[in-house]
Design a protein around this motif. Structure first.
Motif, PDB file in Angstrom:
ATOM      1  N   ASN A   1       1.682  11.507   2.026  1.00  7.88           N
ATOM      2  CA  ASN A   1       1.266  11.025   3.474  1.00  7.88           C
ATOM      3  C   ASN A   1       2.127  10.240   4.311  1.00  7.88           C
ATOM      4  OD1 ASN A   1      -1.078  10.952   1.153  1.00  7.88           O
ATOM      5  ND2 ASN A   1      -2.442  10.536   2.821  1.00  7.88           N
TER       6      ASN A   1
ATOM      7  N   HIS B   1      -8.684   0.431  -0.217  1.00  4.87           N
ATOM      8  CA  HIS B   1      -7.580   0.221  -0.840  1.00  4.87           C
ATOM      9  C   HIS B   1      -6.753  -0.968   0.014  1.00  4.87           C
ATOM     10  CE1 HIS B   1      -7.517   2.976  -4.025  1.00  4.87           C
ATOM     11  NE2 HIS B   1      -7.766   3.955  -3.244  1.00  4.87           N
TER      12      HIS B   1
ATOM     13  N   LEU C   1       0.834  -1.156   0.131  1.00  5.24           N
ATOM     14  CA  LEU C   1       0.111  -0.036   0.133  1.00  5.24           C
ATOM     15  C   LEU C   1       0.671   1.404   0.010  1.00  5.24           C
ATOM     16  CD1 LEU C   1      -2.952   1.349   0.430  1.00  5.24           C
ATOM     17  CD2 LEU C   1      -2.374   1.170   2.697  1.00  5.24           C
TER      18      LEU C   1
ATOM     19  N   SER D   1      -3.255   7.023   8.900  1.00  2.00           N
ATOM     20  CA  SER D   1      -2.507   7.684   7.595  1.00  2.00           C
ATOM     21  C   SER D   1      -2.989   9.174   7.979  1.00  2.00           C
ATOM     22  CB  SER D   1      -2.914   7.144   6.440  1.00  2.00           C
ATOM     23  OG  SER D   1      -2.143   8.070   5.338  1.00  2.00           O
TER      24      SER D   1
ATOM     25  N   ILE E   1      -1.911   4.700  -6.241  1.00  2.76           N
ATOM     26  CA  ILE E   1      -2.860   4.823  -5.392  1.00  2.76           C
ATOM     27  C   ILE E   1      -3.234   6.587  -4.654  1.00  2.76           C
ATOM     28  CG2 ILE E   1      -4.148   4.501  -3.027  1.00  2.76           C
ATOM     29  CD1 ILE E   1      -3.335   1.510  -3.514  1.00  2.76           C
ATOM     30  N   VAL E   2      -4.366   7.081  -4.722  1.00  5.51           N
ATOM     31  CA  VAL E   2      -4.560   8.279  -4.006  1.00  5.51           C
ATOM     32  C   VAL E   2      -5.667   8.121  -2.894  1.00  5.51           C
ATOM     33  CG1 VAL E   2      -5.186  10.574  -4.235  1.00  5.51           C
ATOM     34  CG2 VAL E   2      -3.900   9.544  -5.945  1.00  5.51           C
ATOM     35  N   ILE E   3      -5.159   8.098  -1.831  1.00  6.04           N
ATOM     36  CA  ILE E   3      -6.136   7.957  -0.696  1.00  6.04           C
ATOM     37  C   ILE E   3      -6.967   9.133  -0.386  1.00  6.04           C
ATOM     38  CG2 ILE E   3      -6.673   7.385   1.774  1.00  6.04           C
ATOM     39  CD1 ILE E   3      -3.880   5.761   1.610  1.00  6.04           C
TER      40      ILE E   3
ATOM     41  N   GLN F   1       2.544   1.974  -3.206  1.00  2.00           N
ATOM     42  CA  GLN F   1       1.620   2.483  -4.524  1.00  2.00           C
ATOM     43  C   GLN F   1       1.230   3.947  -4.063  1.00  2.00           C
ATOM     44  OE1 GLN F   1      -1.728  -0.355  -4.477  1.00  2.00           O
ATOM     45  NE2 GLN F   1      -0.590  -1.540  -6.244  1.00  2.00           N
ATOM     46  N   VAL F   2       1.158   4.138  -2.828  1.00  2.00           N
ATOM     47  CA  VAL F   2       0.968   5.675  -2.422  1.00  2.00           C
ATOM     48  C   VAL F   2       2.172   6.368  -2.932  1.00  2.00           C
ATOM     49  CG1 VAL F   2       0.592   7.321  -0.744  1.00  2.00           C
ATOM     50  CG2 VAL F   2      -0.795   5.207  -0.655  1.00  2.00           C
TER      51      VAL F   2
ATOM     52  N   ASP G   1      -2.244  13.480   6.129  1.00  3.04           N
ATOM     53  CA  ASP G   1      -1.545  14.467   5.389  1.00  3.04           C
ATOM     54  C   ASP G   1      -0.847  15.491   6.004  1.00  3.04           C
ATOM     55  OD1 ASP G   1      -3.689  15.732   5.695  1.00  3.04           O
ATOM     56  OD2 ASP G   1      -4.105  16.014   3.328  1.00  3.04           O
TER      57      ASP G   1
ATOM     58  N   PHE H   1      -9.186   4.672   1.968  1.00  3.15           N
ATOM     59  CA  PHE H   1      -8.237   4.017   2.713  1.00  3.15           C
ATOM     60  C   PHE H   1      -8.464   2.578   2.983  1.00  3.15           C
ATOM     61  CE2 PHE H   1      -5.734   4.184   7.125  1.00  3.15           C
ATOM     62  CZ  PHE H   1      -4.772   3.609   6.373  1.00  3.15           C
TER      63      PHE H   1
END
Length: 223
Positions: free
Chosen positions: A216, A51, A31, A155, A40-42, A34-35, A157, A48
């Motif tokens: 993130n 995914h 995960l 998680s 992947i964009v959470i 990929q972020v 930002d 979240f």
């Protein structure tokens, strides 16, 4: 000439609980990868959850090694406690993700609670209380005997939760910045005029460590 012992591969000797932890750790790393690379964009806590659940399901099914291994995953699973849970104010809760691995001789399961905090939706300091409330609930899930272990996964930002210089003395107890620790039995208390929640006491020790991936920050802790 003496015969050399050839070691067995680890997956042939691990029990179901240890395999579940490998599934989680592998899914966590995938995960974050990929972020970090933008695949992947959470966007919120729901994305979240979805995914991470998708990756868990994929890795869990790949790690069904024997013909009678069965991996299971459920979202928003009802839970009934023997006592009142702070988070819901009742004996009922819904667990974000529950995973299990079983075969003909043994079974193991894990309860997972997730949090995703966005800078644009800043519920400070209540979000920090909610993290400890989730840890409190996870301890209850595990102590009930329904789950072998738990996982808390958050998680954000917003660096406020990760490496803020300090917090107000009124809410400083609820601290999970990078490198901080919590010692079992210490009372966590809101000292504001109108506390957001009741004091909490956890049964386990915790050491919080964050990792950056893309824009993130992530922190995972077994319970």
């Amino acid at each position: 000439m003496s015969r050399i012992d050839i070691p067995e591969h680890q997956f042939s000797t691990l029990n179901q609980k240890d395999l579940l932890k490998i599934i989680i750790e592998t899914s966590y790393n995938l995960l974050l990868g990929q972020v970090a690379k933008g695949r992947i964009v959470i966007q919120n806590e729901a994305s979240f959850q979805l995914h991470f659940a998708y990756i868990l399901k994929t890795i869990g099914e790949l790690m069904q090694f024997s013909t009678n291994d069965t991996f299971t995953i459920m979202l928003e699973t009802p839970y009934f406690s023997s006592g009142t849970l702070n988070k819901s104010g009742s004996k009922k809760a819904k667990i974000d993700i529950v995973i299990g691995l079983q075969n003909s001789s043994e079974a193991s399961s894990c309860a997972i609670e997730l949090k995703f905090f966005q800078k644009d939706n800043h519920r400070e300091p209540n979000n920090r209380y909610d993290v400890y409330n989730d840890l409190y609930n996870l301890e209850d899930y595990v102590n009930s005997g329904n789950f072998d272990f738990g996982l808390f996964f958050v998680s954000t930002d917003h660096l406020h939760y990760v490496n803020q210089d300090s917090y107000s003395s009124d809410t400083a107890d609820f601290d999970f910045r990078h490198g901080t620790t919590y010692e079992a039995g210490r009372v966590l208390e809101y000292r504001t005029a109108k506390p957001y929640g009741v004091p909490l006491i956890l049964q386990n020790n915790y050491h919080f460590l964050w990792t950056k991936a893309g824009d993130n920050y992530f922190m995972m802790h077994f319970v």
